[in-house]
Design a protein around this motif. Structure first.
Motif, PDB file in Angstrom:
ATOM      1  N   GLN A 187     -10.117  -8.665   0.382  1.00  0.00           N
ATOM      2  CA  GLN A 187     -10.899  -8.444   1.604  1.00  0.00           C
ATOM      3  C   GLN A 187     -11.219  -6.968   1.821  1.00  0.00           C
ATOM      4  O   GLN A 187     -12.163  -6.638   2.539  1.00  0.00           O
ATOM      5  N   TRP A 188     -10.436  -6.085   1.206  1.00  0.00           N
ATOM      6  CA  TRP A 188     -10.670  -4.658   1.392  1.00  0.00           C
ATOM      7  C   TRP A 188     -12.007  -4.200   0.829  1.00  0.00           C
ATOM      8  O   TRP A 188     -12.460  -3.097   1.125  1.00  0.00           O
ATOM      9  N   ALA A 189     -12.655  -5.026   0.034  1.00  0.00           N
ATOM     10  CA  ALA A 189     -13.970  -4.664  -0.510  1.00  0.00           C
ATOM     11  C   ALA A 189     -14.989  -4.428   0.596  1.00  0.00           C
ATOM     12  O   ALA A 189     -15.996  -3.744   0.380  1.00  0.00           O
ATOM     13  N   ARG A 190     -14.740  -4.984   1.795  1.00  0.00           N
ATOM     14  CA  ARG A 190     -15.663  -4.803   2.929  1.00  0.00           C
ATOM     15  C   ARG A 190     -15.494  -3.462   3.605  1.00  0.00           C
ATOM     16  O   ARG A 190     -16.324  -3.072   4.438  1.00  0.00           O
ATOM     17  N   MET A 191     -14.436  -2.756   3.298  1.00  0.00           N
ATOM     18  CA  MET A 191     -14.133  -1.530   4.019  1.00  0.00           C
ATOM     19  C   MET A 191     -15.097  -0.409   3.641  1.00  0.00           C
ATOM     20  O   MET A 191     -15.680  -0.399   2.560  1.00  0.00           O
ATOM     21  N   ARG A 192     -15.240   0.540   4.546  1.00  0.00           N
ATOM     22  CA  ARG A 192     -16.102   1.697   4.332  1.00  0.00           C
ATOM     23  C   ARG A 192     -15.284   2.985   4.472  1.00  0.00           C
ATOM     24  O   ARG A 192     -15.663   3.933   5.150  1.00  0.00           O
ATOM     25  N   LEU A 193     -14.164   2.981   3.792  1.00  0.00           N
ATOM     26  CA  LEU A 193     -13.250   4.118   3.853  1.00  0.00           C
ATOM     27  C   LEU A 193     -13.830   5.347   3.170  1.00  0.00           C
ATOM     28  O   LEU A 193     -14.596   5.244   2.215  1.00  0.00           O
ATOM     29  N   GLN A 194     -13.408   6.495   3.662  1.00  0.00           N
ATOM     30  CA  GLN A 194     -13.655   7.756   2.964  1.00  0.00           C
ATOM     31  C   GLN A 194     -12.381   8.258   2.292  1.00  0.00           C
ATOM     32  O   GLN A 194     -12.440   8.847   1.213  1.00  0.00           O
ATOM     33  N   GLY A 195     -11.250   8.030   2.926  1.00  0.00           N
ATOM     34  CA  GLY A 195      -9.972   8.455   2.369  1.00  0.00           C
ATOM     35  C   GLY A 195      -8.975   7.310   2.344  1.00  0.00           C
ATOM     36  O   GLY A 195      -8.845   6.572   3.328  1.00  0.00           O
ATOM     37  N   LEU A 196      -8.258   7.168   1.212  1.00  0.00           N
ATOM     38  CA  LEU A 196      -7.251   6.118   1.065  1.00  0.00           C
ATOM     39  C   LEU A 196      -6.087   6.652   0.256  1.00  0.00           C
ATOM     40  O   LEU A 196      -6.274   7.169  -0.848  1.00  0.00           O
ATOM     41  N   SER A 197      -4.883   6.530   0.802  1.00  0.00           N
ATOM     42  CA  SER A 197      -3.680   6.880   0.056  1.00  0.00           C
ATOM     43  C   SER A 197      -2.701   5.718   0.058  1.00  0.00           C
ATOM     44  O   SER A 197      -2.253   5.268   1.115  1.00  0.00           O
ATOM     45  N   LEU A 198      -2.407   5.243  -1.156  1.00  0.00           N
ATOM     46  CA  LEU A 198      -1.389   4.201  -1.370  1.00  0.00           C
ATOM     47  C   LEU A 198      -0.242   4.776  -2.205  1.00  0.00           C
ATOM     48  O   LEU A 198       0.543   4.022  -2.771  1.00  0.00           O
ATOM     49  N   MET A 199      -0.154   6.069  -2.262  1.00  0.00           N
ATOM     50  CA  MET A 199       0.827   6.756  -3.087  1.00  0.00           C
ATOM     51  C   MET A 199       2.257   6.351  -2.743  1.00  0.00           C
ATOM     52  O   MET A 199       2.612   6.149  -1.582  1.00  0.00           O
ATOM     53  N   GLY A 200       3.086   6.220  -3.787  1.00  0.00           N
ATOM     54  CA  GLY A 200       4.513   6.037  -3.577  1.00  0.00           C
ATOM     55  C   GLY A 200       4.901   4.713  -2.975  1.00  0.00           C
ATOM     56  O   GLY A 200       5.733   4.667  -2.057  1.00  0.00           O
ATOM     57  N   ASN A 201       4.312   3.622  -3.465  1.00  0.00           N
ATOM     58  CA  ASN A 201       4.705   2.287  -3.045  1.00  0.00           C
ATOM     59  C   ASN A 201       5.158   1.485  -4.270  1.00  0.00           C
ATOM     60  O   ASN A 201       5.496   2.075  -5.302  1.00  0.00           O
ATOM     61  N   ARG A 202       5.177   0.182  -4.162  1.00  0.00           N
ATOM     62  CA  ARG A 202       5.572  -0.680  -5.277  1.00  0.00           C
ATOM     63  C   ARG A 202       4.469  -1.685  -5.601  1.00  0.00           C
ATOM     64  O   ARG A 202       4.733  -2.820  -5.983  1.00  0.00           O
ATOM     65  N   LEU A 203       3.245  -1.261  -5.424  1.00  0.00           N
ATOM     66  CA  LEU A 203       2.104  -2.116  -5.718  1.00  0.00           C
ATOM     67  C   LEU A 203       1.999  -2.328  -7.218  1.00  0.00           C
ATOM     68  O   LEU A 203       2.318  -1.438  -8.007  1.00  0.00           O
ATOM     69  N   SER A 204       1.522  -3.497  -7.615  1.00  0.00           N
ATOM     70  CA  SER A 204       1.543  -3.835  -9.038  1.00  0.00           C
ATOM     71  C   SER A 204       0.315  -4.646  -9.418  1.00  0.00           C
ATOM     72  O   SER A 204      -0.512  -5.002  -8.575  1.00  0.00           O
ATOM     73  N   GLY A 205       0.227  -4.928 -10.726  1.00  0.00           N
ATOM     74  CA  GLY A 205      -0.897  -5.679 -11.251  1.00  0.00           C
ATOM     75  C   GLY A 205      -1.858  -4.772 -11.978  1.00  0.00           C
ATOM     76  O   GLY A 205      -1.634  -3.565 -12.106  1.00  0.00           O
ATOM     77  N   PRO A 206      -2.958  -5.315 -12.479  1.00  0.00           N
ATOM     78  CA  PRO A 206      -3.977  -4.486 -13.129  1.00  0.00           C
ATOM     79  C   PRO A 206      -4.576  -3.488 -12.144  1.00  0.00           C
ATOM     80  O   PRO A 206      -4.364  -3.585 -10.927  1.00  0.00           O
ATOM     81  N   PHE A 207      -5.314  -2.534 -12.686  1.00  0.00           N
ATOM     82  CA  PHE A 207      -6.004  -1.571 -11.826  1.00  0.00           C
ATOM     83  C   PHE A 207      -6.745  -2.352 -10.731  1.00  0.00           C
ATOM     84  O   PHE A 207      -7.496  -3.278 -11.028  1.00  0.00           O
ATOM     85  N   PRO A 208      -6.532  -2.012  -9.456  1.00  0.00           N
ATOM     86  CA  PRO A 208      -7.116  -2.796  -8.358  1.00  0.00           C
ATOM     87  C   PRO A 208      -8.642  -2.687  -8.321  1.00  0.00           C
ATOM     88  O   PRO A 208      -9.195  -1.734  -7.765  1.00  0.00           O
ATOM     89  N   MET A 209      -9.303  -3.690  -8.883  1.00  0.00           N
ATOM     90  CA  MET A 209     -10.759  -3.672  -8.980  1.00  0.00           C
ATOM     91  C   MET A 209     -11.424  -3.603  -7.611  1.00  0.00           C
ATOM     92  O   MET A 209     -12.531  -3.069  -7.477  1.00  0.00           O
TER      93      MET A 209
END
Length: 251
Positions: free
Chosen positions: A126-148
């Protein structure tokens, strides 16, 4: 008969009452103008869902939460009576949950910092709808392929997914992020070479791919990125010689 008229004393009383009514009316209008702005009701409901999903207790959503709890808003709407959330900073709280898809229901959100928590799983589609300019997900435990899904947020100028557990190839769709200025994807488990589509990010000033397990040779196009000021490709599996194009770089 002549025109009927009030006696002089009554006329004075009438005009005095009229003046009082005007003063009260003006005061009432000023009081209405002075009403504090409120957060758009649909966004209040969205924030309630987000708070419930990740365990946020610092948002007072019974009042206007803007300016506290890591929330910033733009309150210039509807003659300065309505606010919309523009920035959310929830870094360093040790939240342990999956990333809520509900962030995509905040249409004016341009900055989202969820760094240094314990978020796990994938980035919601659902985040594909977002219109962000800045995003930081640094230092978490997110996984999987590169988030397309992140390659579809084409408004991004600053993104960090450093220090997670992403793996696999860096996809050519990364070239869709043409407005990107700072890209930090260090300390993940990517494999393979850097995609040629990275050359499309001509606005890059910072490119940090330290300790990503990328392999192959150094792409000559990196040396042709005129705006690049900070480049870190250390602790990878790159091989071969340094391209001649790197000699003119000012990093």
């Amino acid at each position: 008969m002549g025109a009927w008229s009030l006696p002089c004393g009554w006329r004075l009383l009438f005009f005095a009452l009229l003046a009082v009514a005007e003063v009260h009316g003006s005061s009432g209008a000023k009081a209405a103008d002075a009403l504090p702005p409120r957060l758009f009701s649909a966004e209040v409901r969205t924030l309630r869902r987000i708070a419930a999903e990740i365990g946020i207790s610092s948002w007072n959503l019974s009042a206007n939460p803007c300016g506290s709890g890591g929330l910033a808003c733009d309150c210039s709407f509807n003659n300065k009576t309505i606010c919309h959330v523009t920035d959310i900073f929830l870094n360093g709280h040790n939240f342990s949950a999956q990333l809520p898809p509900d962030f995509a229901d905040l249409p004016n959100l341009i900055q989202l910092d969820l760094s240094r928590n314990l978020f796990h799983g994938a980035v919601p589609d659902q985040w594909a709808r977002m219109r962000l300019q800045g995003l930081s997900l640094m230092g978490n435990r997110l996984s999987g392929p590169f988030p397309m899904v992140l390659t579809k947020i084409t408004t991004l100028t600053n993104m960090s997914i450093e220090g997670n557990e992403f793996h696999g190839l860096i996809p050519p769709e990364i070239g869709q992020l043409a407005q990107m200025e700072k890209l930090i994807i260090s300390t993940n488990e990517f494999t393979g070479p850097l995609p040629a589509a990275l050359s499309l990010l001509t606005n890059l000033t910072d490119l940090v791919l330290r300790n990503c397990s990328i392999s192959g040779s150094l792409p000559p196009y990196i040396g042709d990125m005129e705006n690049l000021k900070h480049l870190d490709l250390s602790f990878n599996k790159l091989t071969g010689k340094i391209p001649d194009s790197f000699t003119s770089m000012e990093v």
